[in-house]
Write a protein that holds these residues in place. Sequence first.
Motif, PDB file in Angstrom:
ATOM      1  N   GLU A   1       0.826  -1.213   0.000  1.00  0.00           N
ATOM      2  CA  GLU A   1       0.000   0.000   0.000  1.00  0.00           C
ATOM      3  C   GLU A   1       0.857   1.257   0.000  1.00  0.00           C
TER       4      GLU A   1
ATOM      5  N   ARG B   1       2.098   1.618  -3.566  1.00  0.00           N
ATOM      6  CA  ARG B   1       1.005   2.058  -4.433  1.00  0.00           C
ATOM      7  C   ARG B   1       0.808   3.568  -4.304  1.00  0.00           C
ATOM      8  N   HIS B   2       0.829   4.061  -3.061  1.00  0.00           N
ATOM      9  CA  HIS B   2       0.624   5.495  -2.867  1.00  0.00           C
ATOM     10  C   HIS B   2       1.848   6.294  -3.334  1.00  0.00           C
TER      11      HIS B   2
ATOM     12  N   PHE C   1       3.797   5.512  -5.829  1.00  0.00           N
ATOM     13  CA  PHE C   1       3.682   5.588  -7.291  1.00  0.00           C
ATOM     14  C   PHE C   1       2.650   6.626  -7.701  1.00  0.00           C
ATOM     15  N   TYR C   2       1.565   6.704  -6.955  1.00  0.00           N
ATOM     16  CA  TYR C   2       0.555   7.729  -7.231  1.00  0.00           C
ATOM     17  C   TYR C   2       1.162   9.126  -7.075  1.00  0.00           C
ATOM     18  N   LEU C   3       1.907   9.338  -5.987  1.00  0.00           N
ATOM     19  CA  LEU C   3       2.531  10.652  -5.765  1.00  0.00           C
ATOM     20  C   LEU C   3       3.506  10.999  -6.883  1.00  0.00           C
TER      21      LEU C   3
ATOM     22  N   SER D   1       3.360   9.918  -9.953  1.00  0.00           N
ATOM     23  CA  SER D   1       2.587  10.203 -11.171  1.00  0.00           C
ATOM     24  C   SER D   1       1.971  11.600 -11.131  1.00  0.00           C
ATOM     25  N   GLN D   2       1.644  12.083  -9.953  1.00  0.00           N
ATOM     26  CA  GLN D   2       1.023  13.403  -9.817  1.00  0.00           C
ATOM     27  C   GLN D   2       2.036  14.548  -9.749  1.00  0.00           C
TER      28      GLN D   2
ATOM     29  N   THR E   1       2.128  13.796   3.451  1.00  0.00           N
ATOM     30  CA  THR E   1       0.996  12.873   3.331  1.00  0.00           C
ATOM     31  C   THR E   1       0.848  12.009   4.579  1.00  0.00           C
TER      32      THR E   1
ATOM     33  N   LYS F   1      -4.038   8.351   4.357  1.00  0.00           N
ATOM     34  CA  LYS F   1      -4.342   8.403   2.921  1.00  0.00           C
ATOM     35  C   LYS F   1      -4.005   7.091   2.211  1.00  0.00           C
ATOM     36  N   ALA F   2      -3.100   6.310   2.779  1.00  0.00           N
ATOM     37  CA  ALA F   2      -2.631   5.092   2.102  1.00  0.00           C
ATOM     38  C   ALA F   2      -3.013   3.811   2.836  1.00  0.00           C
TER      39      ALA F   2
END
Length: 140
Positions: free
Chosen positions: A53, A56-57, A59-61, A63-64, A77, A81-82
């Motif tokens: 998890e 995953r978060h 990688f999201y950060l 990407s953003q 963060t 949130k994760a």
Amino acid sequence: MRTVADLMITNLITLKENDSLAKAKALMNDKNIRNLPIVNDEGECIGLLTQREYLRHAFYLVSQFGTQQLSHKEEQTPVAKAMNTDILTITPSTDLDVAAEFFIENKYGCLPVTQDNKLIGILTPVDFVKLAHKMLTESA
């Protein structure tokens, strides 16, 4: 019959939901662990942050905000949130064969152990491997 209490880890490393992802990442790296129970002020397990998890978060950060901002965003963060809040907990009196079935059937990375809604331990597949190793070496 052995119970979860016989095998669980009680020297726990936990976080609060407002702790940062950066702190979680540092703890996972420093302590070589993959699962961090998240507790509230009453000591109740309200979630779990696994290495998967966290990644995953992260990688999201990326990407953003891009890789240059990752460390900064992880500091900002909260783990809330994760973390996964849909978690299964077990009690110390749960039979080990029942706990083993949870791991086999659901591929859980860990099971938080609670009593009176308070986190008192954690059980992982590695604990079962250690038990199997001990039993094998004792019977040899």
